[in-house]
Design a protein around this motif. Structure first.
Motif, mmCIF file in Angstrom:
data_model
loop_
_atom_site.group_PDB
_atom_site.id
_atom_site.type_symbol
_atom_site.label_atom_id
_atom_site.label_comp_id
_atom_site.label_asym_id
_atom_site.label_seq_id
_atom_site.Cartn_x
_atom_site.Cartn_y
_atom_site.Cartn_z
ATOM 1 N N LEU A 13 -38.361 -22.002 -33.407
ATOM 2 C CA LEU A 13 -39.818 -22.126 -33.497
ATOM 3 C C LEU A 13 -40.532 -22.185 -32.149
ATOM 4 O O LEU A 13 -41.705 -21.828 -32.054
ATOM 5 N N TYR A 14 -39.840 -22.651 -31.119
ATOM 6 C CA TYR A 14 -40.493 -22.856 -29.830
ATOM 7 C C TYR A 14 -39.877 -21.956 -28.760
ATOM 8 O O TYR A 14 -39.099 -22.395 -27.913
ATOM 9 N N GLY A 15 -40.265 -20.694 -28.786
ATOM 10 C CA GLY A 15 -39.715 -19.693 -27.878
ATOM 11 C C GLY A 15 -40.310 -19.703 -26.485
ATOM 12 O O GLY A 15 -39.886 -18.929 -25.632
ATOM 13 N N GLN A 16 -41.289 -20.559 -26.228
ATOM 14 C CA GLN A 16 -41.892 -20.610 -24.903
ATOM 15 C C GLN A 16 -41.222 -21.631 -23.985
ATOM 16 O O GLN A 16 -41.613 -21.779 -22.833
ATOM 17 N N ARG A 17 -40.196 -22.346 -24.503
ATOM 18 C CA ARG A 17 -39.488 -23.313 -23.654
ATOM 19 C C ARG A 17 -38.819 -22.558 -22.505
ATOM 20 O O ARG A 17 -38.469 -21.390 -22.643
ATOM 21 N N TYR A 18 -38.654 -23.222 -21.375
ATOM 22 C CA TYR A 18 -38.041 -22.580 -20.205
ATOM 23 C C TYR A 18 -36.899 -23.457 -19.726
ATOM 24 O O TYR A 18 -37.097 -24.524 -19.151
ATOM 25 N N THR A 19 -35.691 -23.004 -20.009
ATOM 26 C CA THR A 19 -34.479 -23.733 -19.646
ATOM 27 C C THR A 19 -33.515 -22.774 -18.965
ATOM 28 O O THR A 19 -33.753 -21.574 -18.940
ATOM 29 N N HIS A 22 -32.679 -20.430 -21.804
ATOM 30 C CA HIS A 22 -33.701 -19.591 -22.432
ATOM 31 C C HIS A 22 -34.830 -19.304 -21.439
ATOM 32 O O HIS A 22 -35.456 -20.222 -20.933
ATOM 33 N N VAL A 23 -35.077 -18.018 -21.190
ATOM 34 C CA VAL A 23 -36.120 -17.611 -20.251
ATOM 35 C C VAL A 23 -37.199 -16.843 -21.023
ATOM 36 O O VAL A 23 -36.955 -15.737 -21.488
ATOM 37 N N PRO A 24 -38.392 -17.420 -21.158
ATOM 38 C CA PRO A 24 -39.477 -16.717 -21.846
ATOM 39 C C PRO A 24 -40.062 -15.623 -20.957
ATOM 40 O O PRO A 24 -39.914 -15.656 -19.722
ATOM 41 N N ASN A 25 -40.745 -14.673 -21.550
ATOM 42 C CA ASN A 25 -41.314 -13.558 -20.779
ATOM 43 C C ASN A 25 -42.285 -14.017 -19.700
ATOM 44 O O ASN A 25 -42.348 -13.418 -18.623
ATOM 45 N N TRP A 26 -43.029 -15.080 -19.951
ATOM 46 C CA TRP A 26 -44.019 -15.518 -18.966
ATOM 47 C C TRP A 26 -43.372 -15.968 -17.653
ATOM 48 O O TRP A 26 -44.032 -15.981 -16.613
ATOM 49 N N ALA A 27 -42.094 -16.298 -17.677
ATOM 50 C CA ALA A 27 -41.417 -16.787 -16.469
ATOM 51 C C ALA A 27 -41.207 -15.688 -15.424
ATOM 52 O O ALA A 27 -40.920 -15.979 -14.267
ATOM 53 N N PHE A 28 -41.370 -14.431 -15.819
ATOM 54 C CA PHE A 28 -41.178 -13.321 -14.884
ATOM 55 C C PHE A 28 -42.468 -12.945 -14.158
ATOM 56 O O PHE A 28 -42.469 -12.068 -13.316
ATOM 57 N N LYS A 29 -43.570 -13.617 -14.468
ATOM 58 C CA LYS A 29 -44.850 -13.354 -13.810
ATOM 59 C C LYS A 29 -45.024 -14.347 -12.658
ATOM 60 O O LYS A 29 -44.828 -15.535 -12.826
ATOM 61 N N ASP A 43 -31.011 -25.929 -23.288
ATOM 62 C CA ASP A 43 -31.844 -26.093 -24.488
ATOM 63 C C ASP A 43 -31.644 -27.473 -25.089
ATOM 64 O O ASP A 43 -32.586 -28.089 -25.591
ATOM 65 N N ARG A 44 -30.443 -27.983 -25.038
ATOM 66 C CA ARG A 44 -30.164 -29.315 -25.587
ATOM 67 C C ARG A 44 -30.945 -30.384 -24.816
ATOM 68 O O ARG A 44 -31.527 -31.279 -25.424
ATOM 69 N N GLU A 45 -30.983 -30.278 -23.498
ATOM 70 C CA GLU A 45 -31.744 -31.245 -22.711
ATOM 71 C C GLU A 45 -33.234 -31.166 -23.059
ATOM 72 O O GLU A 45 -33.910 -32.185 -23.183
ATOM 73 N N TRP A 46 -33.761 -29.942 -23.218
ATOM 74 C CA TRP A 46 -35.155 -29.766 -23.626
ATOM 75 C C TRP A 46 -35.407 -30.453 -24.968
ATOM 76 O O TRP A 46 -36.366 -31.201 -25.112
ATOM 77 N N TYR A 47 -34.539 -30.205 -25.939
ATOM 78 C CA TYR A 47 -34.688 -30.782 -27.279
ATOM 79 C C TYR A 47 -34.694 -32.309 -27.227
ATOM 80 O O TYR A 47 -35.521 -32.950 -27.866
ATOM 81 N N GLU A 48 -33.802 -32.880 -26.451
ATOM 82 C CA GLU A 48 -33.695 -34.343 -26.358
ATOM 83 C C GLU A 48 -34.896 -34.970 -25.660
ATOM 84 O O GLU A 48 -35.137 -36.168 -25.804
ATOM 85 N N LYS A 80 -37.936 -15.986 -6.374
ATOM 86 C CA LYS A 80 -37.589 -14.875 -7.267
ATOM 87 C C LYS A 80 -37.531 -15.433 -8.677
ATOM 88 O O LYS A 80 -37.231 -16.606 -8.865
ATOM 89 N N PRO A 81 -37.769 -14.607 -9.687
ATOM 90 C CA PRO A 81 -37.659 -15.130 -11.053
ATOM 91 C C PRO A 81 -36.209 -15.429 -11.416
ATOM 92 O O PRO A 81 -35.296 -14.695 -11.024
ATOM 93 N N TYR A 82 -36.016 -16.523 -12.119
ATOM 94 C CA TYR A 82 -34.686 -16.861 -12.644
ATOM 95 C C TYR A 82 -34.349 -15.867 -13.743
ATOM 96 O O TYR A 82 -35.174 -15.585 -14.609
ATOM 97 N N ARG A 83 -33.143 -15.327 -13.722
ATOM 98 C CA ARG A 83 -32.752 -14.252 -14.635
ATOM 99 C C ARG A 83 -32.032 -14.729 -15.881
ATOM 100 O O ARG A 83 -31.618 -13.924 -16.702
ATOM 101 N N GLY A 84 -31.830 -16.002 -16.041
ATOM 102 C CA GLY A 84 -31.049 -16.499 -17.172
ATOM 103 C C GLY A 84 -29.585 -16.566 -16.797
ATOM 104 O O GLY A 84 -29.129 -15.904 -15.859
ATOM 105 N N ARG A 85 -28.841 -17.362 -17.519
ATOM 106 C CA ARG A 85 -27.416 -17.561 -17.197
ATOM 107 C C ARG A 85 -26.645 -16.255 -17.125
ATOM 108 O O ARG A 85 -25.813 -16.058 -16.247
ATOM 109 N N ALA A 86 -26.929 -15.350 -18.042
ATOM 110 C CA ALA A 86 -26.191 -14.078 -18.084
ATOM 111 C C ALA A 86 -26.356 -13.290 -16.786
ATOM 112 O O ALA A 86 -25.467 -12.537 -16.403
#
Length: 117
Positions: A13-19, A22-29, A43-48, A80-86
């Motif tokens: 439900l909350y796809g705008q979180r930034y961990t 999980h990297v939302p599209n807005w993080a690349f701007k 994501d677990r730390e965000w949830y907690e 530079k923008p964070y690219r996600g773990r992958a």
């Protein structure tokens, strides 16, 4: 405290979180020439550290969640923008213990940035 949403429901439900997970599209701007850094290590730390509508202490509006105690594992601003773990995993990492692989990902990500508190 009884949670109103499970971990999986909250992620969906909350796809705008930034961990780091999980990297939302807005993080690349960029913002003033720099990029926001992930707010939580996972994501677990965000949830907690997040309250959802209907939970005691929720200070958000409507369907908004209320996150607090961000840890900023890479600092607050990035050059530079964070690219996600992958983006920091290589094929050589397969088969390594998870904690070793996590340390490599963090090390590679940190090498990619100049940190700004």
């Amino acid at each position: 405290m009884t949670r109103k949403l499970t971990f999986e429901q909250a992620k969906r439900l909350y796809g705008q979180r930034y961990t780091l997970d999980h990297v939302p599209n807005w993080a690349f701007k960029h913002h003033n020439g720099r990029f926001y850094a992930p707010q939580y290590a996972s994501d677990r730390e965000w949830y907690e550290n997040t309250l959802f509508p209907g939970e005691d202490g929720h200070h958000g509006f409507g369907k908004d969640c209320y996150s607090s105690r961000a840890t900023y594992p890479l600092g607050v601003w990035l050059d530079k923008p964070y690219r996600g773990r992958a983006g920091y995993v290589s094929g050589d990492d397969e088969g390594m213990p998870l904690d070793v692989r996590e340390a490599l990902v963090m090390s590679r990500a940190q090498d990619d940035f100049e940190f700004h508190a």
